[in-house]
Write an enzyme that holds these catalytic residues in place. Structure first.
Site, PDB file in Angstrom:
ATOM      1  N   ALA A   1      22.241   8.704 -30.319  1.00 38.56           N
ATOM      2  CA  ALA A   1      22.937   7.743 -29.081  1.00 38.56           C
ATOM      3  C   ALA A   1      24.146   8.393 -28.343  1.00 38.56           C
ATOM      4  O   ALA A   1      24.384   8.333 -27.319  1.00 38.56           O
ATOM      5  CB  ALA A   1      22.793   6.350 -29.633  1.00 38.56           C
TER       6      ALA A   1
ATOM      7  N   GLY B   1       0.967  -0.900  -0.300  1.00 39.34           N
ATOM      8  CA  GLY B   1       0.545  -0.239   0.067  1.00 39.34           C
ATOM      9  C   GLY B   1       0.617   1.137   0.009  1.00 39.34           C
ATOM     10  O   GLY B   1       1.816   1.061  -0.583  1.00 39.34           O
ATOM     11  N   GLY B   2       0.610   2.057   0.780  1.00 37.71           N
ATOM     12  CA  GLY B   2       1.396   3.948   1.018  1.00 37.71           C
ATOM     13  C   GLY B   2       2.738   3.493   1.106  1.00 37.71           C
ATOM     14  O   GLY B   2       3.413   4.582   1.108  1.00 37.71           O
TER      15      GLY B   2
END
Length: 527
Positions: free
Chosen positions: A418, A184-185
């Site tokens: 590149a 979760g958080g």
């Protein structure tokens, strides 16, 4: 008059002796964590307890615990009388190889390590102390998530942790160890730190397998979703994978040994600072056929002291290698194309990986050494739709904005945009050297031939032979470093064996480099 009594009065209750005994009793309760049974369960799962992790990280006898007796203030849902030792997180400071760090270690044996208001405020206090003292912050995560009984108070406290992660960013190194669940958080705090070390026993995700099954119908295990291997291979969230908690502590110790304590310090100098030697083995690295790949680690191992290189995100975007080593005892950040993987092309993930690493090194005064063998940006509809333009721009931005010494060595191919993106002279490189095998051009000879010599090819009877002939003309013109050296885009063409010496001398001459850019708050890196 009666004689005066000589009996001694009874000692008052709670003498110093009693109070000291009470103190040690309370300390013992803290060190028992959630109880012997829960600690044993932690061990059975292959994990250490919170305090054992602190001991594994810090120099012996250096730990000074803070806020050990902090107590939660929740009265809801039967919490009023619950004793949670240290409120489920061990906090304090100590030393790693004699250098100060502040740390927090979540205790899964106490309420599943769930983070409540006081729990998170203890973490914030250590982060504030890191900021005040200019010392790294280490956060050991092993938690079931927010303490549900505390409701919005626990969420607000999470917010304070995230806020302080951001305050510390670029000021002191922040390292997260994921040694258990981090859901979760709670997962956003590690994501805001500089490096994440995850053990094979741990999982990290925003929504768990149960929620995903309920919402999308997909079946996935916790390891498949948020295990260390998944985050290294797919999400790029994790920087190092550890076999277990002890191994995670060792990686953390090695990493901190390469970094300064804060953005005002230089990294520590370790080893022989005077040795400059030639490395003849580098003459044998490149294959005879320029189309054949090779392992860039063979070059890096000859460049850094004792071949000791700490690679970051080793199994993510493997076409670009990033990591730390030392040259004559001084830490450098190395960015290198990997010809053995996707021919060393730059793509979305490699660009993000490189840009983030460059910005970290710049924030903490670590010189950058770039080893170039890049045929271009990865072509394809998927890359274009995925935003290779904006992701590639991150690499350009990061190199251009970096003010630390920047040294570039071109080994073989350096084509097109590149070539510029890998810290060309015009992107701010302080020194650019090239091996005699370097090919610096807009594109490879074969592709350029079809464009430059279109008319000649169209009129040729034997188009195959003519294409080969004209490709060799283009190659002889551009597929060497001397044209670029003649234009000042390359400072010197060097014997490969001189690479380590060239880098060492360049670092020494750039030691007092100053930022000559105009002052501003900050630029806006592409998202």
């Amino acid at each position: 008059m009666s004689p005066t009594t000589t009996e001694k009065p009874a000692p008052p209750a709670n003498t110093m002796h009693d109070k000291i005994n009470e103190l040690y009793s309370r300390r013992a309760a803290l060190h028992e964590c959630g109880g012997a049974e829960r600690v044993a369960k932690q061990h059975k799962a292959g994990k250490l307890s919170a305090r054992e992790r602190v001991d594994a990280l810090l120099d012996e006898g250096s730990f000074q615990e803070q806020y050990g007796f902090a107590r939660h203030r929740c009265t809801y849902f039967g919490m009023a009388d619950k004793e949670l030792p240290a409120d489920g997180v061990v906090t304090g400071c100590g030393t790693i190889n004699g250098r100060l760090v502040h740390l927090a270690s979540q205790d899964f044996t106490v309420a599943g390590g769930a983070a409540g208001e006081v729990h998170s405020d203890k973490v914030v206090a250590m982060m504030s102390a890191s900021l005040k003292t200019g010392s790294p912050f280490v956060f050991v995560n092993d938690s079931g998530g927010a303490r549900i009984q505390e409701g919005i108070d626990s969420l607000a406290a999470y917010g304070r942790v995230f806020y302080h992660n951001t305050l510390l960013s670029g000021v002191v190194p922040q390292i997260s160890l994921i040694c258990g669940p981090c859901a979760g958080g709670a997962a956003y705090s590690p994501a805001l730190t500089d490096f994440i070390i995850q053990t094979k026993h741990a999982q990290m995700f925003i929504t768990g397998p149960g929620v995903i099954k309920q919402v999308t119908g997909q079946d996935v295990s916790a390891d498949e979703l948020g295990g260390a291997a998944a985050h290294m291979a797919y999400s790029g969230v994790v920087h190092f994978i550890a076999d277990n908690d002890q191994h995670a502590a060792q990686i953390c110790q090695k990493l901190l040994g390469l970094l300064p304590s804060n953005n005002m310090d230089d990294p520590p100098i370790v080893g022989n600072a005077n040795e400059v030697r030639l490395e003849p083995a580098l003459r044998e690295v490149l294959p005879e056929n320029a189309r054949v790949g090779y392992d860039m680690h063979a070059v890096i191992s000859q460049l850094v002291d004792d071949g000791d290189f700490l690679e970051v995100q080793a199994q993510y975007a493997e076409n670009l290698i990033v990591g730390f080593g030392r040259v004559l005892g001084k830490t450098v950040g190395i960015i290198a194309n990997q010809p053995n993987f996707k021919a060393g092309c730059l793509d979305i993930d490699a660009s993000d990986k490189g840009a983030r690493f460059i910005r970290f090194c710049n924030a903490f005064n670590i010189p950058l050494v770039t080893l170039v063998d890049v045929p271009g940006f990865m072509p394809g509809v998927e890359q274009e739709y995925g935003g290779i333009i904006r992701h590639g721009a991150k690499l350009l931005f990061a190199y251009s904005a970096a003010t630390v010494p920047k040294i570039t060595v071109i080994l073989r191919k350096a084509y097109g945009g590149a070539y510029v993106a890998m810290c060309a002279k015009d992107l701010g490189a302080d020194r650019v050297a090239a091996w005699p095998t370097a090919e610096i051009a807009v594109m490879g000879a074969e592709g350029a031939t079809d464009i430059v010599f279109r008319k000649e090819l169209a009129s040729a009877e034997d188009k195959v032979a003519k294409r080969a002939e004209l490709a060799e003309v283009y190659r002889s013109t551009f597929s060497n470093p001397y044209v670029a050296a003649g234009r000042g885009m390359v400072d010197d063409v060097i014997d490969p064996a001189e690479t380590r010496r060239y880098v060492a001398l360049s670092l020494a001459s750039l030691r007092m480099k100053r930022d000559v850019r105009p002052a501003k708050k900050h630029g806006l890196i592409p998202l």
